[in-house]
Structures are given as C-alpha cells and as structure tokens.
Design a protein around this motif. Structure first.
Motif, PDB file in Angstrom:
ATOM      1  N   UNK A   1       0.850  -1.200   0.000  1.00 38.26           N
ATOM      2  CA  UNK A   1       0.000   0.000   0.000  1.00 38.26           C
ATOM      3  C   UNK A   1       0.882   1.245   0.000  1.00 38.26           C
ATOM      4  N   UNK A   2       0.606   2.178  -0.916  1.00 36.94           N
ATOM      5  CA  UNK A   2       1.294   3.458  -0.921  1.00 36.94           C
ATOM      6  C   UNK A   2       0.494   4.483  -0.138  1.00 36.94           C
ATOM      7  N   UNK A   3      -0.749   4.710  -0.531  1.00 39.17           N
ATOM      8  CA  UNK A   3      -1.572   5.703   0.150  1.00 39.17           C
ATOM      9  C   UNK A   3      -3.041   5.453  -0.156  1.00 39.17           C
ATOM     10  N   UNK A   4      -3.883   5.723   0.826  1.00 37.32           N
ATOM     11  CA  UNK A   4      -5.338   5.642   0.670  1.00 37.32           C
ATOM     12  C   UNK A   4      -5.910   6.990   1.092  1.00 37.32           C
ATOM     13  N   UNK A   5      -6.752   7.559   0.255  1.00 35.38           N
ATOM     14  CA  UNK A   5      -7.377   8.842   0.584  1.00 35.38           C
ATOM     15  C   UNK A   5      -8.892   8.726   0.457  1.00 35.38           C
ATOM     16  N   UNK A   6      -9.595   9.266   1.426  1.00 35.59           N
ATOM     17  CA  UNK A   6     -11.059   9.296   1.396  1.00 35.59           C
ATOM     18  C   UNK A   6     -11.544  10.678   1.811  1.00 35.59           C
ATOM     19  N   UNK A   7     -12.770  10.979   1.463  1.00 42.12           N
ATOM     20  CA  UNK A   7     -13.400  12.209   1.946  1.00 42.12           C
ATOM     21  C   UNK A   7     -14.887  11.954   2.129  1.00 42.12           C
ATOM     22  N   UNK A   8     -15.500  12.703   3.040  1.00 41.45           N
ATOM     23  CA  UNK A   8     -16.934  12.576   3.293  1.00 41.45           C
ATOM     24  C   UNK A   8     -17.495  13.970   3.560  1.00 41.45           C
ATOM     25  N   UNK A   9     -18.719  14.233   3.080  1.00 40.98           N
ATOM     26  CA  UNK A   9     -19.283  15.585   3.206  1.00 40.98           C
ATOM     27  C   UNK A   9     -19.880  15.849   4.588  1.00 40.98           C
ATOM     28  N   UNK A  39      -4.289   7.594   4.658  1.00 41.17           N
ATOM     29  CA  UNK A  39      -3.612   6.518   5.389  1.00 41.17           C
ATOM     30  C   UNK A  39      -2.485   5.971   4.532  1.00 41.17           C
ATOM     31  N   UNK A  40      -1.348   5.768   5.155  1.00 37.56           N
ATOM     32  CA  UNK A  40      -0.218   5.126   4.490  1.00 37.56           C
ATOM     33  C   UNK A  40       0.490   4.224   5.507  1.00 37.56           C
ATOM     34  N   UNK A  41       1.376   3.364   5.021  1.00 38.98           N
ATOM     35  CA  UNK A  41       2.176   2.564   5.934  1.00 38.98           C
ATOM     36  C   UNK A  41       3.087   3.483   6.737  1.00 38.98           C
ATOM     37  N   UNK A 132      -9.861   3.099   6.709  1.00 37.19           N
ATOM     38  CA  UNK A 132      -9.329   1.972   7.476  1.00 37.19           C
ATOM     39  C   UNK A 132      -9.825   0.635   6.933  1.00 37.19           C
ATOM     40  N   UNK A 133     -11.086   0.583   6.511  1.00 36.79           N
ATOM     41  CA  UNK A 133     -11.617  -0.652   5.939  1.00 36.79           C
ATOM     42  C   UNK A 133     -10.831  -1.054   4.695  1.00 36.79           C
ATOM     43  N   UNK A 134     -10.509  -0.082   3.853  1.00 35.88           N
ATOM     44  CA  UNK A 134      -9.712  -0.375   2.669  1.00 35.88           C
ATOM     45  C   UNK A 134      -8.316  -0.831   3.055  1.00 35.88           C
ATOM     46  N   UNK A 135      -7.689  -0.139   3.999  1.00 38.96           N
ATOM     47  CA  UNK A 135      -6.319  -0.492   4.406  1.00 38.96           C
ATOM     48  C   UNK A 135      -6.243  -1.892   4.991  1.00 38.96           C
ATOM     49  N   UNK A 332     -21.719  11.734  -1.606  1.00 40.13           N
ATOM     50  CA  UNK A 332     -21.384  11.091  -0.345  1.00 40.13           C
ATOM     51  C   UNK A 332     -19.925  10.685  -0.276  1.00 40.13           C
ATOM     52  N   UNK A 333     -19.620   9.788   0.642  1.00 34.16           N
ATOM     53  CA  UNK A 333     -18.242   9.376   0.883  1.00 34.16           C
ATOM     54  C   UNK A 333     -17.578   8.952  -0.429  1.00 34.16           C
ATOM     55  N   UNK A 334     -16.329   9.343  -0.571  1.00 36.55           N
ATOM     56  CA  UNK A 334     -15.608   9.121  -1.818  1.00 36.55           C
ATOM     57  C   UNK A 334     -14.210   8.605  -1.528  1.00 36.55           C
ATOM     58  N   UNK A 335     -13.690   7.789  -2.433  1.00 34.72           N
ATOM     59  CA  UNK A 335     -12.310   7.320  -2.307  1.00 34.72           C
ATOM     60  C   UNK A 335     -12.245   5.965  -1.637  1.00 34.72           C
ATOM     61  N   UNK A 336     -11.032   5.624  -1.215  1.00 36.33           N
ATOM     62  CA  UNK A 336     -10.804   4.324  -0.598  1.00 36.33           C
ATOM     63  C   UNK A 336      -9.953   3.412  -1.446  1.00 36.33           C
ATOM     64  N   UNK A 337      -9.622   3.856  -2.673  1.00 31.30           N
ATOM     65  CA  UNK A 337      -8.739   3.043  -3.507  1.00 31.30           C
ATOM     66  C   UNK A 337      -7.287   3.368  -3.179  1.00 31.30           C
ATOM     67  N   UNK A 338      -6.409   2.407  -3.412  1.00 27.77           N
ATOM     68  CA  UNK A 338      -4.985   2.599  -3.149  1.00 27.77           C
ATOM     69  C   UNK A 338      -4.337   3.351  -4.307  1.00 27.77           C
ATOM     70  N   UNK A 339      -3.392   4.211  -3.980  1.00 25.97           N
ATOM     71  CA  UNK A 339      -2.673   4.939  -5.038  1.00 25.97           C
ATOM     72  C   UNK A 339      -1.192   4.940  -4.739  1.00 25.97           C
TER      73      UNK A 339
END
Length: 339
Positions: A1-9, A39-41, A132-135, A332-339
């Motif tokens: 995992x490099x990085x996970x980013x999410x956002x919620x309104x 989130x990242x390692x 966190x669920x994605x990670x 609504x909530x967006x993101x959760x994929x690894x980049x």
C-alpha cells in the motif's frame, strides 16, 4: 500500500431535527465541505495519527493504534471519534493490522476556528471508516459502511444523536432518514432556494440534546406533546417538496414548534438572533429556521428561487448575517482506492 485517501461531506438538517430522535423522519442535505483522511504505511514502524486542525501532529500511538496511556483528557477528547472507529474496524478486519500513519482533517467544516454545525465528527467517522476498511481489506458496501461508522460515532458521542449526520455523509445528496431504516434519496425542487446563515459561534450538540433529554425526564407528558407536534410536521416534509409554497409554510411551522419545545426545555436551541433572522426573512417572503441542534450553529433561510432568493440574501446581509458559501446536495463518501 502506498496511500489511501477518502473524503466525506458535512450535512445540514433541513427538517426533522429533535423529532428524528423519537423515530420521526428527517430531511438532510450533504454539503460540499468535506472531512479528509489519508492513510499510508508508517515509516517509523509504529502507529501515528495527525489532525492538523486539532493541533495534533504525528502523535505516536500504542499497539494497534490505541491512544497512548500518557495522553491527557483534552487529547483523548479530540481523538474520541478516531479511537472508536479504529476499534470498530479492527474488530472486524480479516487480518491483523500493520502500523499505519493516519491524517485526518475536518478544518473545512469550520469557520474562523468555530464549528458551523455541519457534522464534522460524523464526516470524520465516515471517511476514517472507509479508509481503514480499505487499508485492512475489510469489504463494506454502502449500508455496511453506514452501520459501522454510525455505531462507532454513537459510541464516541456517548450514545447521543440520531445517526442522520452519518447517513448524510455516507449517502450524500438529499435524503429522508429515519432511525433503523435505509435512507431514501430524494430530489430537491429547482423552484426552492436554501442558504446557510451564520448565527453564532457554534453549539455543543451533546449539551443541547442532553437538556432536551432532561426535560423529557422531568415532564414526560408535555415533552411527548411537543415531539408529537414536531413529528407530525416532519411526516409531511417529503410530500411538501412537490409544492414550494407548502414547503415554505412547513419550514415556518417547524421553527415555531421547535421554539415551543425550546421554551419548555430551556435548552437554548432557539436564540434571540434566530428570532431576529426569522423576522427578517419573513418580511421578504422567506423563511428562516434553525438547523440540527440549533444554538449557535448555522441556520437555514428558504425562499423561492430566482429574484426572491436574491431579495432574501440582500435582507440577511442588511441584518449583518453572513451567508456561508456552501454547495448543497454534495456527493457522499468518496475514495478508498490505493494509489
């Protein structure tokens, strides 16, 4: 995992606040101020958390991300949502958690350092649950994400709240929400305009809701009558969207019913400033009401779209009321994929 980013309104209650706590439906809108989580390692080999808008930078955590034993009460309070979400997700994760570095930022949901009542803690709970669920490879559909985030947020809030703010952050747009039911997406009529208006310097939701709960215990019969009045109005909210005039009348009636509840509970939901802005809006054909817990949080001004909305905005400005630049009915909530 490099990085996970999410956002919620964030969110705003349009109608149904307080009554929703007793099972009535509420209308909520997601707004385009978002909480963000990355989130990242962890490069240090231990869990770390940062929340720059709360003054927390690279705080070293305990095993599995638990709050350090030496953290003072103020720090624990700032991180209570983080800790509740962390515990809830880790309890369901399919594999052990490796050390993570987590950054949370809800600064966009405040104004000049003061909260606006946009549900910042709920938005953080949703964005953090998704990240966190994605990670940790925990597969959650939208309803499961809502249930898990709502459970964690409720625990962090001491059991107070309806869960509507969490639902708006997960589902986005305009929703009809009732406790225990899946939110229903709705369409906002183009003929209606809504503005968010600064009314003070923010209010503590748990304190206001707690005062209403005290009133319910002290005078249950009168409390039930007050809530029944609000619930009857809330039940008409969805249908009223088909008739802008009916919705405006309903919003005014709801503010009046909230005022009665507040007078009896002595909670501080409706302030003198709210009454001033209600009168200002009424003089130009609009309606002002509190939103959510009330107090010093942002309020709402409704009118017909077009020239009536411009007239209302000008009247509010003339009364010294600042309109918060918000986009309503955000995703609504967006993101959760690894980049």
């Amino acid at each position: 995992m490099v990085s996970i980013s999410t956002s919620a309104p964030g969110k705003l209650f349009l109608l149904g606040e307080y009554a929703v706590l007793d099972g009535a439906p509420a209308l909520l809108a997601a707004v385009d101020r978002r909480a963000r989580v990355t989130i990242s390692d962890s490069e240090s080999g231990s869990w770390q958390v940062s929340a720059p808008n709360l003054g927390i930078v690279n705080l070293a955590l305990g095993g599995d991300g638990g709050l350090p034993s030496g953290l003072d009460a103020a720090g624990r309070s700032k991180l209570r949502v983080f800790d509740a979400v962390r515990e809830a997700v880790l309890a369901r994760a399919p594999r052990p958690a490796r050390p993570l570095a987590i950054t949370m930022d809800s600064g966009a949901l405040s104004r000049g350092g003061h909260k606006l009542g946009l549900g910042s803690s709920a938005a953080v709970a949703v964005a953090l649950t998704a990240a966190l669920a994605t990670a940790l490879d925990l597969d959650l559909d939208r309803e499961a994400l809502f249930r898990l985030a709502e459970q964690a947020h409720r625990r962090a809030q001491g059991g107070v709240g309806s869960g509507g703010d969490v639902a708006a952050s997960v589902y986005g747009g305009l929703i009809r929400y009732s406790r225990g039911a899946v939110p229903v997406p709705l369409r906002w009529p183009e003929e209606l305009s809504v503005l968010a208006v600064v009314t003070g310097e923010g209010a503590l939701t748990t304190r206001l809701v707690g005062r209403v709960a005290d009133y319910a215990a002290e005078d249950p019969a009168r409390y039930r009558a007050d809530i029944a009045r609000l619930a009857g109005l809330a039940e008409r909210a969805e249908a009223s969207l088909a008739d802008p005039d009916a919705f405006l009348r309903l919003a005014g009636d709801y503010f009046s019913a909230l005022t009665v509840l507040d007078t009896h509970a002595r909670a501080g939901i409706v302030t003198e400033r709210h009454h001033e802005l209600h009168a200002v809006a009424q003089r130009v054909g609009g309606v002002f009401k509190t939103s959510g817990a009330g107090g010093g949080d942002v309020g709402l001004a409704f009118s017909h779209s077009g020239e009536p909305a411009e007239r209302l905005a000008a009247a509010l400005a003339g009364a010294g009321a600042a309109v918060v630049p918000l986009g309503f009915f955000a995703a609504g909530v967006h993101g959760g994929s690894r980049s």
